[in-house]
Design a protein around this motif. Structure first.
Motif, mmCIF file in Angstrom:
data_model
loop_
_atom_site.group_PDB
_atom_site.id
_atom_site.type_symbol
_atom_site.label_atom_id
_atom_site.label_comp_id
_atom_site.label_asym_id
_atom_site.label_seq_id
_atom_site.Cartn_x
_atom_site.Cartn_y
_atom_site.Cartn_z
ATOM 1 N N ASN A 287 0.806 -1.209 0.000
ATOM 2 C CA ASN A 287 0.000 0.000 0.000
ATOM 3 C C ASN A 287 0.847 1.271 0.000
ATOM 4 O O ASN A 287 0.318 2.373 0.230
ATOM 5 N N SER A 288 2.131 1.139 -0.272
ATOM 6 C CA SER A 288 3.051 2.260 -0.089
ATOM 7 C C SER A 288 2.808 3.421 -1.056
ATOM 8 O O SER A 288 3.275 4.533 -0.804
ATOM 9 N N ALA A 289 2.091 3.186 -2.137
ATOM 10 C CA ALA A 289 1.857 4.261 -3.111
ATOM 11 C C ALA A 289 0.473 4.883 -2.989
ATOM 12 O O ALA A 289 0.146 5.815 -3.729
ATOM 13 N N ILE A 290 -0.329 4.391 -2.063
ATOM 14 C CA ILE A 290 -1.706 4.892 -1.954
ATOM 15 C C ILE A 290 -1.743 6.193 -1.151
ATOM 16 O O ILE A 290 -1.219 6.260 -0.039
ATOM 17 N N VAL A 291 -2.349 7.220 -1.738
ATOM 18 C CA VAL A 291 -2.665 8.416 -0.971
ATOM 19 C C VAL A 291 -3.924 8.099 -0.169
ATOM 20 O O VAL A 291 -4.990 7.845 -0.739
ATOM 21 N N ALA A 292 -3.795 8.080 1.150
ATOM 22 C CA ALA A 292 -4.915 7.675 2.006
ATOM 23 C C ALA A 292 -6.119 8.586 1.799
ATOM 24 O O ALA A 292 -5.975 9.812 1.651
ATOM 25 N N THR A 293 -7.303 7.995 1.793
ATOM 26 C CA THR A 293 -8.500 8.825 1.649
ATOM 27 C C THR A 293 -8.664 9.754 2.858
ATOM 28 O O THR A 293 -9.294 10.801 2.760
ATOM 29 N N THR B 125 -2.274 16.593 -7.953
ATOM 30 C CA THR B 125 -1.469 16.189 -9.111
ATOM 31 C C THR B 125 -0.043 16.711 -9.043
ATOM 32 O O THR B 125 0.835 16.197 -9.745
ATOM 33 N N SER B 126 0.226 17.706 -8.205
ATOM 34 C CA SER B 126 1.593 18.229 -8.097
ATOM 35 C C SER B 126 2.329 17.680 -6.886
ATOM 36 O O SER B 126 3.539 17.428 -6.954
ATOM 37 N N LEU B 127 1.641 17.460 -5.781
ATOM 38 C CA LEU B 127 2.320 16.993 -4.562
ATOM 39 C C LEU B 127 2.707 15.523 -4.641
ATOM 40 O O LEU B 127 3.773 15.123 -4.166
ATOM 41 N N TYR B 128 1.855 14.700 -5.271
ATOM 42 C CA TYR B 128 2.082 13.256 -5.286
ATOM 43 C C TYR B 128 2.528 12.820 -6.681
ATOM 44 O O TYR B 128 1.748 12.899 -7.642
ATOM 45 N N PRO B 129 3.772 12.339 -6.814
ATOM 46 C CA PRO B 129 4.284 11.934 -8.133
ATOM 47 C C PRO B 129 3.444 10.850 -8.800
ATOM 48 O O PRO B 129 3.340 10.790 -10.027
ATOM 49 N N GLN B 130 2.828 9.977 -8.004
ATOM 50 C CA GLN B 130 2.092 8.851 -8.557
ATOM 51 C C GLN B 130 0.685 9.230 -9.030
ATOM 52 O O GLN B 130 0.013 8.436 -9.692
ATOM 53 N N VAL B 131 0.214 10.430 -8.684
ATOM 54 C CA VAL B 131 -1.133 10.860 -9.071
ATOM 55 C C VAL B 131 -1.070 11.561 -10.421
ATOM 56 O O VAL B 131 -0.404 12.587 -10.571
ATOM 57 N N SER B 132 -1.780 11.011 -11.403
ATOM 58 C CA SER B 132 -1.755 11.577 -12.751
ATOM 59 C C SER B 132 -2.980 12.431 -13.055
ATOM 60 O O SER B 132 -2.947 13.244 -13.982
ATOM 61 N N GLU B 133 -4.044 12.253 -12.283
ATOM 62 C CA GLU B 133 -5.284 12.982 -12.574
ATOM 63 C C GLU B 133 -6.136 13.078 -11.319
ATOM 64 O O GLU B 133 -6.170 12.150 -10.500
ATOM 65 N N ALA B 134 -6.810 14.206 -11.159
ATOM 66 C CA ALA B 134 -7.727 14.393 -10.036
ATOM 67 C C ALA B 134 -9.038 14.978 -10.551
ATOM 68 O O ALA B 134 -9.034 15.933 -11.336
ATOM 69 N N THR B 135 -10.118 14.379 -10.126
ATOM 70 C CA THR B 135 -11.453 14.897 -10.442
ATOM 71 C C THR B 135 -12.085 15.391 -9.154
ATOM 72 O O THR B 135 -12.174 14.652 -8.168
ATOM 73 N N VAL B 136 -12.498 16.638 -9.161
ATOM 74 C CA VAL B 136 -13.109 17.248 -7.977
ATOM 75 C C VAL B 136 -14.525 17.677 -8.335
ATOM 76 O O VAL B 136 -14.732 18.459 -9.270
#
Length: 306
Positions: A55-61, A93-104
């Motif tokens: 789970n090391s790459a998961i941004v916790a909810t 998308t800028s803080l987390y290298p592994q996040v490529s897209e965010a929908t808000v």
């Protein structure tokens, strides 16, 4: 790839309720309050969390939820919910290298300033009805998509509406008429033309004012002039004229989608031909929203898709 299968996933936090108050003196218009229901969904490179116990790459909810409150606190100046959604999207998308897209996605509870003795109250509010909403998609590349809308916008006029010229077959029972009530609950989504975060105006664009502007244009076009109104030959035609007027008035909107259910007011006739207890004369109706007609369409400028 996961084994012989292709895996795509996203995760996030929904129903994050946050309210922000900006304190201002009465001379400056009084306090401003917003209440937002926020949902954040991220696409990230965390495949091992699905296929194994890594789970090391998961941004916790939990982190996603708490970020909403932190970013609301950091907005020391008034922001629209579209601007807030962009702030959140760019953060993830800028803080987390592994996040490529965010929908808000945000839906606003419509707190409206009250008027007491003819004057706007400095810190008093009441809940309105229709809701402002937005969906913003931000990619790591800076690619941007901003849709805004309105939900639950109820409109009705007691005359200047008809039902005539539709396909006549053995299944149609309603007769032609040029006199009926027309009522609907408008859901609208419109797209702004900003396709990259670099295209956002340096001077803040007032999304909130544009929402109010669109709402007024939709209403004014539906009703027509206050003394004589405007005849509606069908909900389809009225929908088109409403959408067309929005695009004509606001070049910063590239497309608009309208959904307008036809909420029926059925004439009441009671009794028989020989003994009518109540005979309808354009005055007594049975309101019903089940079943209702559903009419929707999207109007876009050339080369624009919603």
């Amino acid at each position: 790839m996961a084994g012989n299968f292709e895996l795509q996933g996203r995760h996030g936090k929904s129903r994050v309720r946050v309210s922000r108050v900006w304190r201002r003196p009465a001379a400056a218009g009084g306090d401003i309050i917003v209440e937002w229901n926020v949902a954040v969904s991220v696409v990230s490179d965390c495949l091992p969390s699905y296929t194994s116990s890594d789970n090391s790459a998961i941004v916790a909810t939990d982190s996603i939820k708490n970020t909403v409150y932190v970013k609301a606190k950091e907005c020391t100046e008034v922001v629209s919910m579209e601007e807030f959604a962009v702030i959140l999207g760019r953060h993830f998308t800028s803080l987390y290298p592994q996040v490529s897209e965010a929908t808000v996605t945000i839906v606003e509870r419509p707190w409206e300033r009250v008027v007491v003795d003819g004057k706007p109250h400095s810190h008093g509010f009441k809940v309105g009805v229709e809701k402002h909403s937005t969906e913003v998609i931000v990619k790591k590349s800076g690619s941007l998509l901003i849709n805004s809308g309105i939900q639950g916008y109820s409109l009705l006029k007691t005359t200047q509406s008809g039902f005539e010229g539709f396909v006549t077959d053995r299944y149609r029972l309603l007769p032609d008429t040029r006199e009926r009530i027309v009522a609907t609950e408008v859901t609208a989504w419109w797209r702004y033309p900003f396709e990259h975060v670099s295209q956002l105006p340096s001077k803040p664009f007032c999304f909130t004012q544009r929402y109010q502007d669109v709402k007024k244009v939709l209403s004014d076009t539906f009703f027509g002039p206050p003394d004589v109104g405007v005849y509606s030959p069908s909900v389809q035609n009225t929908l088109y004229l409403m959408a067309k007027e929005v695009l004509t008035r606001f070049p910063d909107i590239s497309s608009i989608q309208l959904r307008m259910p036809n909420l029926h007011f059925l004439p009441v006739n009671l009794g028989s031909k020989e003994n009518p207890l109540v005979k309808f004369a354009d005055d007594v109706y049975l309101p019903t929203d089940e079943p209702h007609g559903t009419i929707e369409a999207t109007l876009s400028r050339p080369m624009s898709k919603l």
